[in-house]
Motif scaffolding. Sequence first.
Motif, PDB file in Angstrom:
ATOM      1  N   PRO A  10     -15.244  -1.442   6.211  1.00  0.00           N
ATOM      2  CA  PRO A  10     -15.254  -0.545   5.041  1.00  0.00           C
ATOM      3  C   PRO A  10     -13.836  -0.331   4.533  1.00  0.00           C
ATOM      4  CG  PRO A  10     -15.606   0.689   7.069  1.00  0.00           C
ATOM      5  CD  PRO A  10     -15.683  -0.757   7.445  1.00  0.00           C
ATOM      6  N   PRO A  11     -13.648  -0.286   3.227  1.00  0.00           N
ATOM      7  CA  PRO A  11     -12.311  -0.040   2.692  1.00  0.00           C
ATOM      8  C   PRO A  11     -11.812   1.345   3.073  1.00  0.00           C
ATOM      9  CG  PRO A  11     -13.950   0.041   0.946  1.00  0.00           C
ATOM     10  CD  PRO A  11     -14.646  -0.467   2.177  1.00  0.00           C
ATOM     11  N   GLY A  96      -8.752  -2.960  11.604  1.00  0.00           N
ATOM     12  CA  GLY A  96      -9.369  -1.897  10.834  1.00  0.00           C
ATOM     13  C   GLY A  96      -9.791  -2.309   9.445  1.00  0.00           C
ATOM     14  N   THR A  97      -9.430  -1.514   8.470  1.00  0.00           N
ATOM     15  CA  THR A  97      -9.883  -1.701   7.094  1.00  0.00           C
ATOM     16  C   THR A  97      -9.161  -2.878   6.437  1.00  0.00           C
ATOM     17  OG1 THR A  97      -8.200  -0.251   6.158  1.00  0.00           O
ATOM     18  CG2 THR A  97     -10.229   0.782   6.940  1.00  0.00           C
ATOM     19  N   PRO A  98      -9.680  -3.374   5.298  1.00  0.00           N
ATOM     20  CA  PRO A  98      -8.994  -4.475   4.599  1.00  0.00           C
ATOM     21  C   PRO A  98      -7.559  -4.140   4.227  1.00  0.00           C
ATOM     22  CG  PRO A  98     -11.214  -4.183   3.737  1.00  0.00           C
ATOM     23  CD  PRO A  98     -10.979  -3.044   4.666  1.00  0.00           C
ATOM     24  N   GLU A  99      -7.279  -2.856   3.920  1.00  0.00           N
ATOM     25  CA  GLU A  99      -5.915  -2.475   3.576  1.00  0.00           C
ATOM     26  C   GLU A  99      -4.977  -2.662   4.767  1.00  0.00           C
ATOM     27  OE1 GLU A  99      -8.715  -0.325   0.892  1.00  0.00           O
ATOM     28  OE2 GLU A  99      -8.593  -0.691   3.054  1.00  0.00           O
ATOM     29  N   PHE A 100      -5.453  -2.310   5.967  1.00  0.00           N
ATOM     30  CA  PHE A 100      -4.620  -2.499   7.149  1.00  0.00           C
ATOM     31  C   PHE A 100      -4.490  -3.981   7.508  1.00  0.00           C
ATOM     32  CE2 PHE A 100      -5.586   2.028   7.986  1.00  0.00           C
ATOM     33  CZ  PHE A 100      -4.288   2.469   8.135  1.00  0.00           C
ATOM     34  N   MET A 101      -5.509  -4.774   7.197  1.00  0.00           N
ATOM     35  CA  MET A 101      -5.400  -6.211   7.419  1.00  0.00           C
ATOM     36  C   MET A 101      -4.309  -6.806   6.528  1.00  0.00           C
ATOM     37  SD  MET A 101      -8.350  -9.157   7.193  1.00  0.00           S
ATOM     38  CE  MET A 101      -9.244  -8.422   8.562  1.00  0.00           C
ATOM     39  N   ALA A 102      -4.273  -6.377   5.273  1.00  0.00           N
ATOM     40  CA  ALA A 102      -3.227  -6.853   4.368  1.00  0.00           C
ATOM     41  C   ALA A 102      -1.852  -6.386   4.833  1.00  0.00           C
ATOM     42  CB  ALA A 102      -3.506  -6.360   2.945  1.00  0.00           C
ATOM     43  N   LEU A 103      -1.772  -5.138   5.275  1.00  0.00           N
ATOM     44  CA  LEU A 103      -0.504  -4.615   5.783  1.00  0.00           C
ATOM     45  C   LEU A 103      -0.056  -5.381   7.020  1.00  0.00           C
ATOM     46  CD1 LEU A 103       1.759  -2.510   5.769  1.00  0.00           C
ATOM     47  CD2 LEU A 103       0.248  -0.996   7.092  1.00  0.00           C
ATOM     48  N   ALA A 104      -1.011  -5.682   7.910  1.00  0.00           N
ATOM     49  CA  ALA A 104      -0.676  -6.440   9.111  1.00  0.00           C
ATOM     50  C   ALA A 104      -0.144  -7.819   8.758  1.00  0.00           C
ATOM     51  CB  ALA A 104      -1.906  -6.564  10.013  1.00  0.00           C
ATOM     52  N   GLY A 105      -0.776  -8.476   7.781  1.00  0.00           N
ATOM     53  CA  GLY A 105      -0.283  -9.781   7.357  1.00  0.00           C
ATOM     54  C   GLY A 105       1.144  -9.714   6.836  1.00  0.00           C
TER      55      GLY A 105
END
Length: 312
Positions: A10-11, A96-105
Amino acid sequence: MRRFVKKWRPPLALVLGGTLAAVLTLPILGIVNLRLWGNVLGWGEAAWLIAWIAIIATAVLGFLLWRLVLRPVWALDRYAQDVRNGGQPDAPTHLGTPEFMALAGSVMGMGESLQSRADSLQAYANHVTHELKSPLTAIRGAAELLDAGASGADAATLSKTIMDASSRMQDLLDDLVRHAQAASSGGVGSVCLSEVVDGLALPVEILQDGMVPLVREDLRTILTQLAGNAADHGATVLTVRVLEGGIEVADDGPGVSPGNRDRIFDPFFTTRREQGGTGMGLSIVRSLVTARGGQIALSDEGPGACFLVSFG
């Protein structure tokens, strides 16, 4: 940059919005249900039931916030700490959320870039130390002989040795400056190939013209280095074609021997050391292309050297 396995999560807006909605509605639902159930179950039993529902709902929300928000933040913090301490940490697996996936990248890409730059600086420092030893030794030896009283033809020979060695050192330092400039991030833009091929070390034959995703100065630097390298190795013409997302640059020279193919992009590697080659030309090209998010590779096509520069 690392690529992650796509899993639905979930976002962050939905997680935070759902939590705030639960905080707002649970007390209201509790009051309403207490009035409805109070006359049926009794006020004490109804209060306990609502309390347990509130506890379970809070536990579920807390677990979701821990899993989707708090745990990814902790994982990224540990990763950043390990990178800062010079370690080689494993990539976090719970994002976690897609936002954290982008941040992790982004964080991991930054960590890999910093680690690569640190390794490059160490390698360049070692190479520079090694390369400057020879001319420094020559200058010191010639100066000692001149100080000892060498004269006539011997003095002239020693003076020439000093001049040649100092010129070699200057060439190395100039190439290092160009290498550092190439590795710095440049602007975003594009340029037509035919606008930047004039005045190179070799005549250029354009097999397919088009737009290249580089600013004019960057493409000019790449072609200048490749043309100069080809001319130094006996080529007489450079052929260039625009491909989808990149360019192909080839020459009609003798090509690259199998034993040298894996080393041609290494800093200071050259087969023309006696002729004054510094071995930094192709390393400068690779640093510039990499800094712009691209790749350069030596192709097997053609009798001469053929380089493929690709972006995206």
